[in-house]
Write a protein that holds these residues in place. Structure first.
Motif, PDB file in Angstrom:
ATOM      1  N   MET A   1       0.841  -1.001  -0.065  1.00 47.83           N
ATOM      2  CA  MET A   1      -0.009   0.019   0.014  1.00 47.83           C
ATOM      3  C   MET A   1       0.889   1.026   0.018  1.00 47.83           C
ATOM      4  N   LYS A   2      -0.011   1.516  -0.324  1.00 46.96           N
ATOM      5  CA  LYS A   2       1.017   2.055  -1.002  1.00 46.96           C
ATOM      6  C   LYS A   2       2.033   3.187  -0.454  1.00 46.96           C
ATOM      7  N   PHE A  55      -5.529   3.369  -0.997  1.00 48.47           N
ATOM      8  CA  PHE A  55      -4.940   2.233  -1.626  1.00 48.47           C
ATOM      9  C   PHE A  55      -5.568   1.483  -2.575  1.00 48.47           C
ATOM     10  N   GLN A  60      -8.667   3.897   3.030  1.00 49.61           N
ATOM     11  CA  GLN A  60      -8.342   2.633   4.052  1.00 49.61           C
ATOM     12  C   GLN A  60      -8.478   3.446   5.478  1.00 49.61           C
TER      13      GLN A  60
END
Length: 316
Positions: A1-2, A55, A60
């Protein structure tokens, strides 16, 4: 993730003196110049605060601010081959109330001329999660004593997973680079199916002369990717605990943004979007803040991220 990684290059320079035969009365041996010391070890570390942790096009952090930090020891076998391991932390907001995302990763970065490769394995861990049932106290699909949420969504206690990845980047000149990435997981987010993510990335660096002697730099970058998904195991099936599972649709995601750099700091301003429906977004995320049917976690959004990145080698 990034996350954006720093690269390290070590250069060994050896100078050789020369003279024509007519200038020398006899064979002359000259003393070789000293070899420049080369320390193969380095450590990269940094942190960031962002308006939303996105992500692959999906929030998230419930579309709220998030913080992250990472630590990455590196060993340079030679100037063109680097081994590395690392760990990072991101604050998240998941339906299963996981405490955070903790990433553990490692790999190898070979460089061949203008080509830079990166191969490794990345583990996404979500400690502290709870099994979320349709009824308070559990007993339907979770063990007794489990929790529930008002919109009736469900989520496993542990959604940790890992991916094997490969990346390649080609630097055309001091201004433009183009690359591609591929990630494969045998059990993406513990859904019970294999999954692949692939993307193309590009970056254009603004000429430093645009900012004079201020020390400010800038770049424009973007990515277009596709996430291939599958059918979940029976935990997410409707009615619950049948063998049918739920089909999660593949989707495309893209982002484009501009970044400004000053010394170790980077300010990244980015637009992100997907072609995912709100229903499919709900099925993937189990969004606890939604109406239980559709989710806004996968829609278009603008994000801002302020990060600081440094290596020990750069500050010695």
């Amino acid at each position: 993730m990034k996350k954006t990684m720093l690269s390290v290059a070590a250069v060994l320079a050896i100078g050789v003196g020369s003279a024509s035969a007519a200038d020398l009365p006899a064979k002359v041996y000259t003393k070789a110049p000293p070899v420049v010391a080369f320390d193969p070890w380095d450590v990269a570390f940094g942190g960031a605060i962002m308006s939303d942790y996105v992500f692959r096009g999906i929030s998230q952090s419930n579309q709220k601010p998030s913080v992250t930090a990472y630590f990455e020891p590196r060993y340079n076998i030679n100037p063109n081959l680097q081994l590395y391991v690392g760990s990072s932390f991101e604050s998240i907001s998941f339906t299963n109330r996981a405490a955070a995302e903790v990433d553990i990763y490692g790999g190898i970065r070979p460089t061949f001329g203008a080509f830079a490769f990166d191969f490794g394995v990345w583990g996404y861990l979500y400690p502290g999660g709870q099994c979320i049932d349709t009824i308070q106290g559990g007993g339907n699909i979770c063990p007794l004593g489990s929790s529930s949420i008002a919109n009736g969504n469900v989520m496993k206690k542990d959604v940790s997973f890992y991916e094997a990845y490969g990346k390649v980047n080609y630097t055309f000149n001091d201004t433009f680079s183009l690359g591609a990435t591929a990630f494969y997981s045998p059990n993406f987010l513990n859904f019970g199916f294999e999954s692949t993510y692939a993307s193309v990335v590009g970056k254009v660096i603004v000429p430093p002369t645009w900012f004079g002697t201020s020390g400010i730099g800038a770049f424009v970058s973007g990515e277009f990717g596709r996430q291939w998904l599958g059918t979940t195991d029976s935990f997410y099936s409707i009615p619950f605990n049948t063998l049918a599972g739920v089909k999660l649709n593949d989707y495309n995601t893209w982002n484009v943004g501009i970044g400004f750099t000053y010394k170790v700091f980077t300010l990244d301003l980015r637009y992100t979007d997907t072609d995912m429906s709100k229903v499919n977004c709900q099925n993937i995320t189990s969004d606890f803040s939604s109406n239980g049917t559709t989710s806004n976690w996968c829609g278009e959004r603008f994000t801002a991220k302020l990060s600081a990145d440094v290596t020990l080698g750069a500050i010695k």
